[in-house]
Enzyme design. Structure first.
Site, PDB file in Angstrom:
ATOM      1  N   HIS A 455       0.824  -1.210   0.000  1.00 57.39           N
ATOM      2  CA  HIS A 455       0.000   0.000   0.000  1.00 57.39           C
ATOM      3  C   HIS A 455       0.859   1.261   0.000  1.00 57.39           C
ATOM      4  O   HIS A 455       1.435   1.640   1.023  1.00 57.39           O
ATOM      5  CB  HIS A 455      -0.931  -0.024   1.226  1.00 57.39           C
ATOM      6  CG  HIS A 455      -1.886   1.122   1.278  1.00 57.39           C
ATOM      7  ND1 HIS A 455      -2.292   1.707   2.442  1.00 57.39           N
ATOM      8  CD2 HIS A 455      -2.520   1.809   0.274  1.00 57.39           C
ATOM      9  CE1 HIS A 455      -3.124   2.693   2.167  1.00 57.39           C
ATOM     10  NE2 HIS A 455      -3.274   2.769   0.867  1.00 57.39           N
ATOM     11  N   GLU A 467       2.814   0.444   3.367  1.00 57.75           N
ATOM     12  CA  GLU A 467       2.312  -0.581   4.284  1.00 57.75           C
ATOM     13  C   GLU A 467       2.386  -1.918   3.544  1.00 57.75           C
ATOM     14  O   GLU A 467       1.779  -2.061   2.476  1.00 57.75           O
ATOM     15  CB  GLU A 467       0.861  -0.278   4.691  1.00 57.75           C
ATOM     16  CG  GLU A 467       0.746   0.908   5.645  1.00 57.75           C
ATOM     17  CD  GLU A 467      -0.696   1.220   6.049  1.00 57.75           C
ATOM     18  OE1 GLU A 467      -0.919   1.615   7.193  1.00 57.75           O
ATOM     19  OE2 GLU A 467      -1.605   1.073   5.191  1.00 57.75           O
TER      20      GLU A 467
HETATM   21  P1  NAD Z   1      -6.904   5.499 -11.296  1.00 56.99           P
HETATM   22  O1  NAD Z   1      -8.332   5.506 -11.667  1.00 56.99           O
HETATM   23  O2  NAD Z   1      -6.123   6.747 -11.403  1.00 56.99           O
HETATM   24  O3  NAD Z   1      -6.147   4.390 -12.168  1.00 56.99           O
HETATM   25  C1  NAD Z   1      -6.623   3.101 -12.379  1.00 56.99           C
HETATM   26  C2  NAD Z   1      -6.064   2.613 -13.712  1.00 56.99           C
HETATM   27  O4  NAD Z   1      -6.329   1.230 -13.831  1.00 56.99           O
HETATM   28  C3  NAD Z   1      -6.697   3.288 -14.926  1.00 56.99           C
HETATM   29  O5  NAD Z   1      -5.682   3.778 -15.776  1.00 56.99           O
HETATM   30  C4  NAD Z   1      -7.485   2.161 -15.607  1.00 56.99           C
HETATM   31  O6  NAD Z   1      -7.509   2.299 -17.007  1.00 56.99           O
HETATM   32  C5  NAD Z   1      -6.678   0.954 -15.178  1.00 56.99           C
HETATM   33  N1  NAD Z   1      -7.374  -0.318 -15.235  1.00 56.99           N
HETATM   34  C6  NAD Z   1      -8.671  -0.571 -14.936  1.00 56.99           C
HETATM   35  N2  NAD Z   1      -8.908  -1.886 -15.117  1.00 56.99           N
HETATM   36  C7  NAD Z   1      -7.757  -2.456 -15.511  1.00 56.99           C
HETATM   37  C8  NAD Z   1      -7.357  -3.779 -15.860  1.00 56.99           C
HETATM   38  N3  NAD Z   1      -8.234  -4.765 -15.855  1.00 56.99           N
HETATM   39  N4  NAD Z   1      -6.073  -4.003 -16.210  1.00 56.99           N
HETATM   40  C9  NAD Z   1      -5.192  -2.995 -16.242  1.00 56.99           C
HETATM   41  N5  NAD Z   1      -5.517  -1.725 -15.941  1.00 56.99           N
HETATM   42  C10 NAD Z   1      -6.776  -1.463 -15.583  1.00 56.99           C
HETATM   43  O7  NAD Z   1      -6.855   4.900  -9.818  1.00 56.99           O
HETATM   44  P2  NAD Z   1      -5.757   5.138  -8.696  1.00 56.99           P
HETATM   45  O8  NAD Z   1      -6.094   6.337  -7.888  1.00 56.99           O
HETATM   46  O9  NAD Z   1      -4.408   5.056  -9.309  1.00 56.99           O
HETATM   47  O10 NAD Z   1      -6.003   3.871  -7.734  1.00 56.99           O
HETATM   48  C11 NAD Z   1      -5.576   2.603  -8.089  1.00 56.99           C
HETATM   49  C12 NAD Z   1      -5.570   1.707  -6.864  1.00 56.99           C
HETATM   50  O11 NAD Z   1      -4.701   2.282  -5.882  1.00 56.99           O
HETATM   51  C13 NAD Z   1      -6.910   1.540  -6.164  1.00 56.99           C
HETATM   52  O12 NAD Z   1      -6.980   0.239  -5.668  1.00 56.99           O
HETATM   53  C14 NAD Z   1      -6.870   2.549  -5.030  1.00 56.99           C
HETATM   54  O13 NAD Z   1      -7.678   2.184  -3.946  1.00 56.99           O
HETATM   55  C15 NAD Z   1      -5.411   2.450  -4.646  1.00 56.99           C
HETATM   56  N6  NAD Z   1      -4.882   3.639  -3.952  1.00 56.99           N
HETATM   57  C16 NAD Z   1      -5.211   4.883  -4.379  1.00 56.99           C
HETATM   58  C17 NAD Z   1      -4.690   5.986  -3.719  1.00 56.99           C
HETATM   59  C18 NAD Z   1      -5.019   7.388  -4.187  1.00 56.99           C
HETATM   60  O14 NAD Z   1      -4.864   8.318  -3.396  1.00 56.99           O
HETATM   61  N7  NAD Z   1      -5.421   7.566  -5.446  1.00 56.99           N
HETATM   62  C19 NAD Z   1      -3.842   5.813  -2.627  1.00 56.99           C
HETATM   63  C20 NAD Z   1      -3.502   4.514  -2.226  1.00 56.99           C
HETATM   64  C21 NAD Z   1      -4.036   3.439  -2.906  1.00 56.99           C
END
Ligand code: NAD
Length: 717
Positions: A455, A467
């Site tokens: 994480h 994490e």
């Molecule tokens: P985001 O929407 O910016 O990016 C997600 C990406 O995944 C997109 O580019 C999408 O096209 C792609 N995607 C969707 N389905 C897919 C697949 N089957 N194969 C490959 N790519 C695929 O989201 P994010 O903010 O980067 O978050 C991603 C993960 O990280 C989530 O699980 C979120 O909970 C976690 N996270 C986010 C944050 C934050 O602050 N944004 C912090 C910690 C953890």
């Protein structure tokens, strides 16, 4: 082997070559044994035939890392500090007074006492190796340079440049050091020693004169600022420190005082005495102890492997990393890994997303080029390490894949299964989920021992914490590998048990939820945020933080917590209303605050009170109550997470995670160090008062009550 071996003199004819190589240590550090040996060496040099002396280190990429912090940690009284510092000052004075010219040839880290050492030499040459970092980071530990640094640095590089380094605790590279005159030459590492010998020979040929470098300001204005107008420089410096620290860090102010009193003084002993007194005052504060504790926490991680209990599991070396999802987090993870030399294969469902991920990484490196941290060639090298794909080509050769796709359990499980089928059977997949169960998700993996959580925090390139989530079936080898990979990426990993919010978000949520109750009770957004930042020292108030995280995300996670933890979690009515307001926070430019077109926070959106059905704020609560309700809610939750649920094993991990993951004020030593300082009885008493006003969520937990009853602390020693 004896300490004699740690500093040796080689006879090079007219030149004496002194080599530092501390026995039994990876780095050279200046504790009492090394300083005592140094004094002997200086005495030998004084009597020697040498006409010039060169100092170098035989350690890999370390010159002298600084003072021995372990020793500083063990010192408690003013008298003890005074003695140690007086001895250090005296030895460096003896070095400065050697009859022949001295040259420090610096390759690698040269910090604190190391930098003070080279400033007591006549000349300094630094290698342009990327490991060379020279400076005085003492104020970051709540102390000030005490071995002559406050006296010599302003003399050598001038008041303004010296204050810039000392007050911020900065380290500079060889080029910058040469530019500001801290070293005389910055040279390629391969020729550094040749240059040092050449310089020594030239000095001998010219009569072997000593020198005491004194800064010569250029231009009328600089001359005035170093001279008659120096008062302006000091008052500006003080203003800058107050603005940055809100007065929570006394060390930079002590350094200003010492430099102001000693600058330009011809009586070296008197100047050193001023520095020493200021050092002793700073070093005996609780704040310095807390900052040294934080330094210790970061050192602790360097030695850890992520597995305990005598496990012999070894981390696998990760040379190639796969990333699923090239969005905000995937792009940031790709940048961070490639920046540290790891090859990255980034997969998304379409090329547009990959293009965006690559563009984001390039922009971050371009900023590094602008700041001269890397050159254009290095930028190209780093970009070449990242490739993109919309299928699984190349996944067979990957060691680890980090999943960072949409936050949806079913999609994640499916994608994890598909990915595992395209990889080696023993390849590791780690999810970056922030709110879903790692144990549940592990069901998507055919070999769940190779599945864990990794994480990262947003923005990945800036936030140091990772994490590492251990699922019920995760193997020790998987944990060790993800732990080591995090370190390789320059991060601070903490192993955490699976559970709602893991550790950091579990503790942050009550803090943010409490802010909504303060708002409902008539407090203004400005006052609450300002109180947490200015009075307590948080980097951001809870409302600004909620805007950053996303108000939709906060509400969603609060609901997850309510399901998991029951009545302990309450959501203020105004928070419920927020859910349907269309305000998402920073991401749509509409939250508790307003945002400009570049996405920068501007001012509180005053229309929000009416929109949430609140009357104009009258700020009826004291700042003490404001702060205590939010911070004590975190301590209360932490007592359950640590003592009952054993989400992490030690208070050290909680404090490291809170400082690295949320910016909890380091000068307080961490959430639990702070709790121990004020005492569990006080926390329980205050929580009783606050919860008695109808806030059941603030009832002190059983473990916290027990601690108060037994007068025990989170830290056992
Ligand atoms: P985001 O929407 O910016 O990016 C997600 C990406 O995944 C997109 O580019 C999408 O096209 C792609 N995607 C969707 N389905 C897919 C697949 N089957 N194969 C490959 N790519 C695929 O989201 P994010 O903010 O980067 O978050 C991603 C993960 O990280 C989530 O699980 C979120 O909970 C976690 N996270 C986010 C944050 C934050 O602050 N944004 C912090 C910690 C953890």
């Amino acid at each position: 082997m004896s300490i004699q071996e740690s500093i040796k003199i080689q006879d090079m004819g007219d030149i004496g070559l002194v080599e530092f190589d501390m026995v039994g240590e990876k780095v050279n550090k200046l504790g009492t044994p090394m300083m005592t040996r140094l004094r002997e060496v200086i005495a030998e040099l004084k009597k020697s035939k040498f006409k010039a002396v060169i100092f170098k280190s035989n350690k890999n990429r370390i010159f002298i890392a600084g003072a021995d912090i372990e020793e500083i940690k063990g010192i408690t009284t003013k008298d003890q500090f005074d003695k140690v510092v007086a001895m250090g000052q005296q030895i460096f004075n003896e070095l400065e007074d050697l009859p022949m010219p001295t040259i420090a040839a610096v390759n690698g880290a040269c910090a604190g006492g190391g930098c003070e050492f080279i400033m007591a030499c006549d000349y300094r040459i630094a290698s342009e190796d990327s490991s060379t970092r020279i400076g005085l980071p003492e104020t970051k530990l709540g102390i000030i340079p005490g071995f002559g640094g406050c006296v010599r640095m302003p003399r050598i590089i001038g008041l303004q440049a010296a204050l810039d380094i000392i007050l911020a605790g900065k380290l500079v590279n060889a080029q910058k050091a040469a530019k500001i005159g801290l070293v005389d030459q910055a040279v390629h590492p391969a020729i550094m020693m040749d240059q040092a010998v050449k310089m020594a020979k030239e000095l001998i040929a010219a009569g072997g004169k000593k020198r005491r470098k004194t800064f010569e300001p250029k231009g009328m204005m600089n001359k005035m600022l170093e001279g008659a107008l120096r008062g302006v420089v000091f008052s500006q410096a003080k203003k800058g420190v107050m603005k940055m620290t809100h007065g929570h860090y006394p060390a930079p102010l002590k350094a200003i005082e010492a430099i102001k009193k000693s600058y330009g003084m011809s009586d070296r002993e008197q100047a050193m005495k001023i520095e020493r007194e200021a050092f002793v005052e700073a070093a005996t504060t609780e704040i310095s102890k807390n900052l040294i504790h934080v330094f210790y926490l970061t050192e602790m991680v360097k030695k850890q492997t992520g597995v305990t209990g005598g496990s012999s599991a070894k981390a696998r070396d990760v040379k190639a990393l796969g990333i699923l999802g090239a969005g905000t987090m995937g792009g940031g993870i790709a940048f961070t890994a490639a920046d540290k030399g790891i090859a990255v294969r980034m997969k998304d469902i379409n090329y547009d997303a990959i293009g965006k991920g690559l563009k984001h990484a390039r922009e971050l490196w371009q900023k590094e080029v602008k700041k001269k941290r890397i050159n254009k060639f290095e930028l190209t090298q780093r970009m070449d390490r990242v490739s993109g794909t919309t299928d699984y080509s190349g996944f067979k050769s990957l060691d680890v894949v980090v999943e960072a796709i949409v936050e949806d359990m079913e999609i994640k499980k499916k994608v994890i299964g598909l990915t595992a089928a395209e990889m080696r059977p023993d390849a590791i997949i780690a999810t970056n989920t922030s709110s879903l169960s790692v144990n549940e998700m592990a069901a998507g993996h055919p070999n769940p021992q190779y599945f864990a959580g990794m994480h990262f925090f947003n923005p990945v390139n800036k936030m140091p914490l990772v994490e590492v989530i251990r699922g019920e079936k995760t193997s020790d080898e998987t944990i060790a590998t993800i732990f080591e990979l995090s370190k390789k990426m320059g991060k601070m990993p903490v192993v955490v048990k699976d559970g709602p919010g893991f550790l950091v978000n579990r503790l942050l949520l009550p803090y943010m939820a409490e802010a909504a109750f303060l708002l409902q009770e008539g407090m203004s957004i400005e006052v609450v945020d300002r109180t947490y930042v200015k009075d307590f020292g948080m980097p951001m108030g809870p409302f600004a933080l909620m805007d950053e995280v996303g108000l939709d995300v906060c509400i969603k996670v609060l609901k997850i917590f309510k399901k998991a933890f029951g009545n302990r979690v309450e959501m203020a009515a105004c928070m419920e209303k927020l859910g349907t307001s269309g305000r998402l926070g920073k991401k749509n430019g509409k939250g508790f605050y307003k945002y400009d077109e570049k996405g920068y926070r501007t001012e509180v959106d005053q229309s929000i009170y009416q929109e949430l059905g609140l009357s104009s704020p009258s700020n009826p609560l004291t700042t003490k109550e404001c702060v205590e309700r939010g911070i004590f809610a975190m301590i209360n939750e932490c007592s359950l997470a640590l003592i009952e649920d054993r989400v992490v094993e030690t208070p050290h991990e909680v404090d490291l995670a809170m400082i690295m993951g949320t910016g909890f004020p380091p000068f307080r030593g961490g959430l639990l160090k702070y709790a121990d300082t004020i005492g569990s009885q006080y926390v329980v008493d205050q929580l009783e008062i606050y919860s008695s006003k109808g806030a059941a969520r603030l009832k002190p937990s059983t473990p916290l009550r027990n601690m108060a009853k037994n007068s025990s602390k989170f830290y056992k020693s």
